[in-house]
Design an enzyme around this catalytic site. Structure first.
Site, PDB file in Angstrom:
ATOM      1  N   PRO A 163      41.728  45.010  35.650  1.00 22.12           N
ATOM      2  CA  PRO A 163      42.098  43.809  36.388  1.00 22.12           C
ATOM      3  C   PRO A 163      40.846  42.963  36.547  1.00 22.12           C
ATOM      4  CG  PRO A 163      42.591  45.797  37.679  1.00 22.12           C
ATOM      5  CD  PRO A 163      41.880  46.225  36.453  1.00 22.12           C
ATOM      6  N   GLU A 164      40.902  41.740  36.073  1.00 19.37           N
ATOM      7  CA  GLU A 164      39.770  40.840  36.212  1.00 19.37           C
ATOM      8  C   GLU A 164      40.094  39.822  37.290  1.00 19.37           C
ATOM      9  OE1 GLU A 164      38.380  39.605  32.315  1.00 19.37           O
ATOM     10  OE2 GLU A 164      39.188  41.419  31.421  1.00 19.37           O
TER      11      GLU A 164
END
Length: 281
Positions: A2-3
């Site tokens: 997850p960025e």
DNA sequence: ATCGTAGCCTGGTAGC
DNA sequence: TGCTACCAGGCTACGA
């Protein structure tokens, strides 16, 4: 994995469902998920119970809940972390690590398969533990010129620089590859060899791709990146490079290639993003 | 000081 | 079928 956009999706959910609520009970089901909380799991629980949540904030891929005593619950999703809001009697997911009961009868759940992420209580807001994390491109105080200047002083490759959270935060493998594709830059291009205009445009692309991804609820490849309701975003349909090995480049039709880089994979168009021939290029 | 990398983690999958 | 090896990769610690 997850960025920034995926973490921001989670933060928005916490803002809606957790802020304003008080914590009635906490259970640490796997102590490894609070290993960054020095005093240990029981202290972690004690520092949360009875507190009210006043805000949900984020910098880069870190997010934290501000508590009513000025402390905060620093959270990182790592590669596979999820923050879910559900009823306490909902089915127990396989990798449930931490539960936080709220005073409206709902439950905040931290689910994490690979345990790269975790939670820890910090004494401050913002947590001093993330003082080294640089502003992210969606931060109102983000200074493009400063990042460009710092980046061009580095002696490294441009993708390495993008992934360095002390230079600019929130960028991971997906959005680094997407921004480099948009900027038509090879990942190994020297940061020193970049012109100011090239570096500025690259940072602008980072900002744009993240903004677009956020608008679509983030990127999802498997069921790991989800909002607090367990739903995935749609930005994976808009990716131009990442995960598209063997597909034609959306710009020129050449076949996207995948190459090992930093013990992971880099995706690029061999025609639009040619390998540098020397240090400068 | 700066840069690059090993290791932390688990589960799905490819290969034998 | 059942086993092993590998891959996903953000971050920290540490060596060069």
């Amino acid at each position: 994995m997850p960025e920034l956009p995926e973490v921001e999706v989670v933060r928005l959910g916490l803002d809606e469902h957790v802020v304003g609520r008080a914590v009635t009970a906490v259970e640490v089901l796997d102590p490894r998920s609070v290993r960054r909380h020095g005093p240990g799991p029981s202290d972690f629980v004690a520092r949360l119970v009875g507190r009210r949540v006043d805000a949900a904030r984020r910098r880069g891929k870190y997010l934290w809940l501000v508590l009513d005593d000025g402390s905060s619950v620093l959270t990182h999703l790592g590669m596979s972390g999820q923050a879910l809001i559900c009823d306490p009697d909902a089915a127990t997911p396989r990798h449930l690590r931490i539960t936080v009961d709220l005073d409206d009868g709902r439950q905040l759940r931290f689910v994490d398969q690979r345990i790269f992420g975790g939670m820890a209580v910090s004494d401050t807001d913002p947590p001093t533990e993330i003082a080294h994390i640089a502003p992210d491109p969606l931060d109102p105080g983000f200074d493009v010129a400063r990042v460009v200047s710092l980046m061009r002083r580095r002696r490294t490759g441009v993708k390495r620089a993008l992934l360095d959270q002390t230079l600019v935060s929130g960028v991971g493998n997906i959005y680094a590859d997407e921004a480099l594709w948009r900027a038509r830059l090879h990942y190994a291009r020297s940061t020193r060899g970049l012109r100011i205009a090239e570096a500025t445009e690259l940072i602008r692309h980072v900002h744009d791709v993240m903004t677009e991804a956020l608008a679509q609820g983030g990127t999802s490849f498997d069921a790991l990146y989800v909002n607090v309701n367990g739903q995935s975003g749609y930005f994976d349909r808009s990716l131009n490079a990442y995960g598209r090995e063997g597909d034609p480049c959306d710009r020129c039709g050449a076949m996207i290639v995948r190459e090992p880089f930093m013990n992971r994979s880099s995706y690029r168009c061999p025609a639009c993003q040619p390998r540098p021939r020397n240090g400068r290029w």
